[in-house]
Motif scaffolding. Structure first.
Motif, PDB file in Angstrom:
ATOM      1  N   THR A   1      37.558 -43.124   6.233  1.00 43.01           N
ATOM      2  CA  THR A   1      36.367 -43.213   5.087  1.00 43.01           C
ATOM      3  C   THR A   1      35.711 -44.486   4.990  1.00 43.01           C
ATOM      4  O   THR A   1      34.604 -44.495   4.826  1.00 43.01           O
ATOM      5  CB  THR A   1      36.978 -42.803   3.828  1.00 43.01           C
ATOM      6  OG1 THR A   1      37.743 -41.502   3.837  1.00 43.01           O
ATOM      7  CG2 THR A   1      35.856 -42.774   2.564  1.00 43.01           C
ATOM      8  N   ARG A   2      36.551 -45.653   5.218  1.00 45.63           N
ATOM      9  CA  ARG A   2      35.838 -46.910   5.032  1.00 45.63           C
ATOM     10  C   ARG A   2      35.204 -47.146   6.088  1.00 45.63           C
ATOM     11  O   ARG A   2      34.193 -48.133   6.259  1.00 45.63           O
ATOM     12  CB  ARG A   2      37.080 -47.902   5.131  1.00 45.63           C
ATOM     13  CG  ARG A   2      37.828 -47.970   3.607  1.00 45.63           C
ATOM     14  CD  ARG A   2      38.480 -49.424   3.430  1.00 45.63           C
ATOM     15  NE  ARG A   2      39.124 -49.679   4.635  1.00 45.63           N
ATOM     16  CZ  ARG A   2      40.795 -49.760   4.357  1.00 45.63           C
ATOM     17  NH1 ARG A   2      41.167 -49.218   3.283  1.00 45.63           N
ATOM     18  NH2 ARG A   2      41.375 -49.965   5.325  1.00 45.63           N
ATOM     19  N   THR A   3      35.484 -46.473   7.332  1.00 44.17           N
ATOM     20  CA  THR A   3      34.846 -46.823   8.719  1.00 44.17           C
ATOM     21  C   THR A   3      33.382 -46.267   8.691  1.00 44.17           C
ATOM     22  O   THR A   3      32.170 -46.640   9.177  1.00 44.17           O
ATOM     23  CB  THR A   3      35.347 -46.270   9.763  1.00 44.17           C
ATOM     24  OG1 THR A   3      36.741 -46.941   9.672  1.00 44.17           O
ATOM     25  CG2 THR A   3      34.700 -46.579  11.236  1.00 44.17           C
ATOM     26  N   VAL A   4      33.232 -44.848   8.176  1.00 39.51           N
ATOM     27  CA  VAL A   4      31.936 -43.919   8.171  1.00 39.51           C
ATOM     28  C   VAL A   4      31.473 -44.195   6.981  1.00 39.51           C
ATOM     29  O   VAL A   4      30.194 -43.587   6.805  1.00 39.51           O
ATOM     30  CB  VAL A   4      32.233 -42.760   8.701  1.00 39.51           C
ATOM     31  CG1 VAL A   4      32.996 -42.722  10.080  1.00 39.51           C
ATOM     32  CG2 VAL A   4      33.073 -41.929   7.698  1.00 39.51           C
ATOM     33  N   GLY A   5      31.938 -44.461   5.994  1.00 36.41           N
ATOM     34  CA  GLY A   5      31.541 -44.521   4.399  1.00 36.41           C
ATOM     35  C   GLY A   5      30.381 -45.366   4.184  1.00 36.41           C
ATOM     36  O   GLY A   5      29.372 -44.716   3.519  1.00 36.41           O
ATOM     37  N   PRO A   6      30.222 -46.469   4.519  1.00 36.22           N
ATOM     38  CA  PRO A   6      29.028 -47.565   4.236  1.00 36.22           C
ATOM     39  C   PRO A   6      27.807 -46.852   4.731  1.00 36.22           C
ATOM     40  O   PRO A   6      26.757 -46.962   3.818  1.00 36.22           O
ATOM     41  CB  PRO A   6      29.427 -48.903   4.927  1.00 36.22           C
ATOM     42  CG  PRO A   6      30.906 -48.791   4.956  1.00 36.22           C
ATOM     43  CD  PRO A   6      31.256 -47.380   5.129  1.00 36.22           C
ATOM     44  N   THR A   7      27.921 -46.194   5.887  1.00 36.81           N
ATOM     45  CA  THR A   7      26.528 -45.526   6.160  1.00 36.81           C
ATOM     46  C   THR A   7      26.042 -44.360   5.581  1.00 36.81           C
ATOM     47  O   THR A   7      24.930 -44.259   5.057  1.00 36.81           O
ATOM     48  CB  THR A   7      26.600 -45.305   7.684  1.00 36.81           C
ATOM     49  OG1 THR A   7      26.748 -46.347   8.336  1.00 36.81           O
ATOM     50  CG2 THR A   7      25.258 -44.800   8.242  1.00 36.81           C
ATOM     51  N   ILE A   8      27.035 -43.504   5.575  1.00 40.14           N
ATOM     52  CA  ILE A   8      26.770 -42.261   4.785  1.00 40.14           C
ATOM     53  C   ILE A   8      26.666 -42.669   3.171  1.00 40.14           C
ATOM     54  O   ILE A   8      25.511 -42.055   2.693  1.00 40.14           O
ATOM     55  CB  ILE A   8      27.824 -41.248   4.850  1.00 40.14           C
ATOM     56  CG1 ILE A   8      28.234 -40.864   6.372  1.00 40.14           C
ATOM     57  CG2 ILE A   8      27.632 -39.918   3.995  1.00 40.14           C
ATOM     58  CD1 ILE A   8      29.308 -40.119   6.581  1.00 40.14           C
ATOM     59  N   GLY A   9      27.265 -43.123   2.494  1.00 42.89           N
ATOM     60  CA  GLY A   9      27.297 -43.487   1.074  1.00 42.89           C
ATOM     61  C   GLY A   9      25.962 -44.220   0.872  1.00 42.89           C
ATOM     62  O   GLY A   9      25.025 -43.946  -0.221  1.00 42.89           O
ATOM     63  N   GLY A  10      25.325 -45.393   1.875  1.00 38.39           N
ATOM     64  CA  GLY A  10      24.301 -46.071   1.764  1.00 38.39           C
ATOM     65  C   GLY A  10      23.026 -45.133   1.861  1.00 38.39           C
ATOM     66  O   GLY A  10      22.108 -45.135   0.904  1.00 38.39           O
ATOM     67  N   VAL A  11      22.996 -43.890   2.752  1.00 38.00           N
ATOM     68  CA  VAL A  11      21.956 -43.136   2.731  1.00 38.00           C
ATOM     69  C   VAL A  11      21.935 -42.237   1.480  1.00 38.00           C
ATOM     70  O   VAL A  11      20.582 -42.123   0.902  1.00 38.00           O
ATOM     71  CB  VAL A  11      21.926 -42.134   4.025  1.00 38.00           C
ATOM     72  CG1 VAL A  11      21.097 -41.158   3.860  1.00 38.00           C
ATOM     73  CG2 VAL A  11      21.900 -43.002   5.334  1.00 38.00           C
ATOM     74  N   LEU A  12      23.069 -41.483   0.954  1.00 38.76           N
ATOM     75  CA  LEU A  12      23.059 -40.806  -0.383  1.00 38.76           C
ATOM     76  C   LEU A  12      22.618 -41.619  -1.332  1.00 38.76           C
ATOM     77  O   LEU A  12      21.796 -40.923  -2.129  1.00 38.76           O
ATOM     78  CB  LEU A  12      24.586 -40.425  -0.335  1.00 38.76           C
ATOM     79  CG  LEU A  12      24.949 -39.162   0.260  1.00 38.76           C
ATOM     80  CD1 LEU A  12      26.476 -39.167   0.031  1.00 38.76           C
ATOM     81  CD2 LEU A  12      24.101 -38.112   0.100  1.00 38.76           C
TER      82      LEU A  12
END
Length: 375
Positions: free
Chosen positions: A327-338
């Motif tokens: 989650t920490r690895t892919v989260g910043p990108t997905i969370g930022g877009v959301l």
């Protein structure tokens, strides 16, 4: 928090800090399973010593990080820094299946106390004595933990009968990392279904927590000190739930009931997050959120370690420990877009939809929990 101050003092911007966190997440993701396999092959005591020694090396390198390249280099020992799975492996070995969920809950309580205390002490030390002082204290603490693991953790934590069975049920591959071994574990009855629930139920809230520092400033309008108080409140809730609630419910309800309950509560939390407008709304939502998060983590770990032979409990815990780094690895990108495209409410709606789907899946599926016993 202290890492952010250290990175800032060295001139690392927010983008560089994101890369630093991503590197650490990838190392933890890859190392989680390898660490678990190491624990299965060499014992829980050896794995715990490796984790504590890696922590010592980690803090030692941080204390010498006077420039950005050295700070990035200090992340490398993170590949074997898995104190929670190491302790869980010991607990898994020394408890019976009926005791496991409650014992894992108490272990989570202890780690919660350590995180809250460490964050508070670290903040005081870095403010009053400099950003490197917390790394010195962390180094001393890790060395003490290593000594405790050497002196007081028994070399053989499994019961003799289980140890005998383990010697005759070793996994086909002797390597520390094997995709085939991961797939073999996923084929045990119920493992794939429960692991899917573990990964996806908490993923949306994981995205929210990754973005929380930005959300707390932009959406809630909080200062840094107020955000710290909010995180402390979150930590206290987690201690209460882990210490007083999880164990009692685990002794009175079936694991499938608790798994369904945690997913259903997660769905309700998603609806609350979609509708919240102030930080006080979030404070109210935090109680069921912490309950669902703690219950899901404890129950799924308990179920999954019972589903595989004693020789593979370490590898299973290692796979479970890789969920958060993923989650920490892919989260910043997905969370930022959301957050940028759809706002804070998008995290809540995603949480609601995902967990309603998982709840229906759990109601309809016939996961063979009754067969999940040590083999």
């Amino acid at each position: 928090m202290e890492l952010e101050y250290l990175a800032k003092s060295l001139g690392l911007d927010s983008v560089g800090f994101g890369y630093l966190q991503t590197i650490f997440g990838v190392l933890q993701l890859v190392g989680g399973y390898i660490f678990g396999r190491f624990a299965d092959q060499f014992g829980a005591r050896a794995a715990l010593i490796l984790s504590c020694a890696s922590g010592s090396f980690f803090f030692l390198l941080m204390s010498f990080s006077t420039n950005i390249p050295l700070l990035f280099l200090s992340r490398l020992p993170g590949v074997f820094m898995h104190g929670i799975p190491g302790a869980q492996k010991v607990i898994t070995d020394v408890t019976t299946p009926s005791q496991r969920a409650g014992a894992l809950g108490k272990l989570g309580f202890c780690f919660g106390v350590g995180i809250i205390t460490g964050s508070a002490v670290g903040g005081v030390l870095s403010t009053k004595f400099g950003v490197y002082v917390p790394t010195y204290v962390g180094l001393v603490g890790s060395l003490i933990n290593t000594l405790i693991a050497v002196l007081w953790i028994p070399s053989q934590t499994k019961p003799k009968s289980d140890h005998h069975r383990t010697e005759h049920s070793t996994s086909p591959s002797g390597s520390l990392f094997s995709i085939r071994e991961i797939l073999r574990l996923m084929k045990f009855p119920g493992v794939m279904e429960v692991f899917i629930v573990k990964v996806f139920a908490g993923f949306p809230i994981g995205l929210f927590m990754i973005m929380f520092s930005i959300i707390s400033m932009d959406f809630f309008g909080l200062e840094a000190v107020e955000s710290g108080y909010l995180m402390s409140y979150f930590g206290v809730l987690q201690m209460v739930v882990q210490g007083l609630v999880v164990g009692k419910l685990a002794s009175r309800c079936s694991e499938m009931t608790l798994l369904r309950l945690s997913v259903f509560v997660f769905a309700c939390v998603g609806l609350g997050m979609a509708l919240m407008r102030t930080v006080w709304h979030y404070c109210i939502i935090a109680a069921p959120l912490v309950f669902a998060f703690s219950m899901l983590a404890t129950i799924t770990d308990s179920i999954l370690t019972k589903a595989v032979p004693p020789s593979d409990t370490g590898a299973m815990l290692g796979i479970c420990a890789s969920v958060q780094p993923l989650t920490r690895t892919v989260g910043p990108t997905i969370g930022g877009v959301l957050y940028k495209q759809f706002g804070v409410s998008s995290f809540g709606y995603l949480q609601l939809m995902v967990n309603l789907g998982l709840f229906v899946f759990l109601l309809k599926s016939k996961i063979p929990l009754e067969e999940m016993k040590s083999q």
